[in-house]
Design a protein around this motif. Sequence first.
Motif, PDB file in Angstrom:
ATOM      1  N   PRO A   8      70.753  94.101 -68.781  1.00  0.00           N
ATOM      2  CA  PRO A   8      71.154  95.200 -68.210  1.00  0.00           C
ATOM      3  C   PRO A   8      70.024  96.099 -67.989  1.00  0.00           C
ATOM      4  CG  PRO A   8      72.837  94.673 -69.921  1.00  0.00           C
ATOM      5  CD  PRO A   8      71.547  93.684 -69.704  1.00  0.00           C
ATOM      6  N   VAL A   9      69.724  96.701 -66.923  1.00  0.00           N
ATOM      7  CA  VAL A   9      68.800  97.645 -66.470  1.00  0.00           C
ATOM      8  C   VAL A   9      67.040  97.051 -66.395  1.00  0.00           C
ATOM      9  CG1 VAL A   9      67.516  99.788 -66.936  1.00  0.00           C
ATOM     10  CG2 VAL A   9      69.904  99.692 -67.698  1.00  0.00           C
ATOM     11  N   THR A  10      66.849  95.764 -67.177  1.00  0.00           N
ATOM     12  CA  THR A  10      65.638  95.478 -67.147  1.00  0.00           C
ATOM     13  C   THR A  10      65.660  93.866 -66.599  1.00  0.00           C
ATOM     14  OG1 THR A  10      65.851  94.668 -69.488  1.00  0.00           O
ATOM     15  CG2 THR A  10      64.853  96.800 -69.035  1.00  0.00           C
ATOM     16  N   SER A  11      66.700  93.301 -65.613  1.00  0.00           N
ATOM     17  CA  SER A  11      66.365  92.166 -65.146  1.00  0.00           C
ATOM     18  C   SER A  11      64.936  91.687 -64.667  1.00  0.00           C
ATOM     19  CB  SER A  11      67.564  91.989 -63.957  1.00  0.00           C
ATOM     20  OG  SER A  11      69.023  92.006 -64.686  1.00  0.00           O
TER      21      SER A  11
ATOM     22  N   ALA B 109      50.064  95.856 -71.385  1.00  0.00           N
ATOM     23  CA  ALA B 109      50.218  97.351 -71.252  1.00  0.00           C
ATOM     24  C   ALA B 109      49.579  98.032 -70.174  1.00  0.00           C
ATOM     25  CB  ALA B 109      49.786  98.114 -72.503  1.00  0.00           C
ATOM     26  N   GLY B 110      50.384  99.008 -69.436  1.00  0.00           N
ATOM     27  CA  GLY B 110      49.601  99.939 -68.398  1.00  0.00           C
ATOM     28  C   GLY B 110      49.664  99.090 -67.077  1.00  0.00           C
ATOM     29  N   ASN B 111      50.092  98.081 -66.715  1.00  0.00           N
ATOM     30  CA  ASN B 111      50.096  97.606 -65.464  1.00  0.00           C
ATOM     31  C   ASN B 111      51.070  97.879 -64.526  1.00  0.00           C
ATOM     32  OD1 ASN B 111      52.012  95.876 -66.257  1.00  0.00           O
ATOM     33  ND2 ASN B 111      50.958  94.035 -66.217  1.00  0.00           N
ATOM     34  N   GLY B 112      52.225  98.689 -65.013  1.00  0.00           N
ATOM     35  CA  GLY B 112      53.237  98.931 -64.306  1.00  0.00           C
ATOM     36  C   GLY B 112      54.266  98.362 -63.979  1.00  0.00           C
ATOM     37  N   VAL B 113      54.210  97.299 -64.921  1.00  0.00           N
ATOM     38  CA  VAL B 113      55.465  96.323 -64.836  1.00  0.00           C
ATOM     39  C   VAL B 113      56.384  96.216 -66.337  1.00  0.00           C
ATOM     40  CG1 VAL B 113      54.640  94.530 -63.222  1.00  0.00           C
ATOM     41  CG2 VAL B 113      54.428  94.099 -65.510  1.00  0.00           C
ATOM     42  N   GLU B 114      56.137  97.206 -67.016  1.00  0.00           N
ATOM     43  CA  GLU B 114      56.953  97.538 -68.133  1.00  0.00           C
ATOM     44  C   GLU B 114      58.379  97.624 -67.956  1.00  0.00           C
ATOM     45  OE1 GLU B 114      53.971  99.010 -67.406  1.00  0.00           O
ATOM     46  OE2 GLU B 114      52.949  98.244 -69.017  1.00  0.00           O
ATOM     47  N   PRO B 115      59.054  97.927 -66.994  1.00  0.00           N
ATOM     48  CA  PRO B 115      60.339  98.179 -66.954  1.00  0.00           C
ATOM     49  C   PRO B 115      61.340  96.695 -66.936  1.00  0.00           C
ATOM     50  CG  PRO B 115      59.519  99.632 -65.221  1.00  0.00           C
ATOM     51  CD  PRO B 115      58.398  98.597 -65.852  1.00  0.00           C
ATOM     52  N   PHE B 116      60.532  95.694 -66.730  1.00  0.00           N
ATOM     53  CA  PHE B 116      61.136  94.341 -66.514  1.00  0.00           C
ATOM     54  C   PHE B 116      61.128  93.977 -67.871  1.00  0.00           C
ATOM     55  CE2 PHE B 116      59.224  95.110 -61.943  1.00  0.00           C
ATOM     56  CZ  PHE B 116      60.394  94.733 -61.436  1.00  0.00           C
ATOM     57  N   SER B 117      62.184  92.804 -67.961  1.00  0.00           N
ATOM     58  CA  SER B 117      62.018  92.063 -69.015  1.00  0.00           C
ATOM     59  C   SER B 117      61.010  91.117 -69.143  1.00  0.00           C
ATOM     60  CB  SER B 117      63.447  90.931 -68.917  1.00  0.00           C
ATOM     61  OG  SER B 117      64.540  91.968 -69.287  1.00  0.00           O
TER      62      SER B 117
END
Length: 100
Positions: free
Chosen positions: A39-42, A83-91
């Motif tokens: 949920p949310v981070t597919s 960290a810090g590359n903009g893809v943290e919202p994903f699993s």
Amino acid sequence: MATPSFALAKTGDPVVVAEGLTLDPIFDARLAYEHVDQPVTSADSLTLRTRAGLELASDIGLSFLVESEATLGIINDYNDTNAGNGVEPFSVIATRKISN
């Protein structure tokens, strides 16, 4: 007068380039897709790994091999844990390694 004759090699056979000398081209590719359904981070990952090279071999048992390998990220919607590359919202899909 001699008439030249040509012998066709089967797919995958080394090519004779001179008396006692063969050239064997190498190519391998793998397409891989991975999906994490949370949920949310597919997350999704589609990569193409390729390996290419040539092997030059002689009848006396001496050979020379040159190879190259690369991995291309086609879909990179996953968290690579940097960290810090903009893809943290994903699993996290931890099995991917981009380019050698």
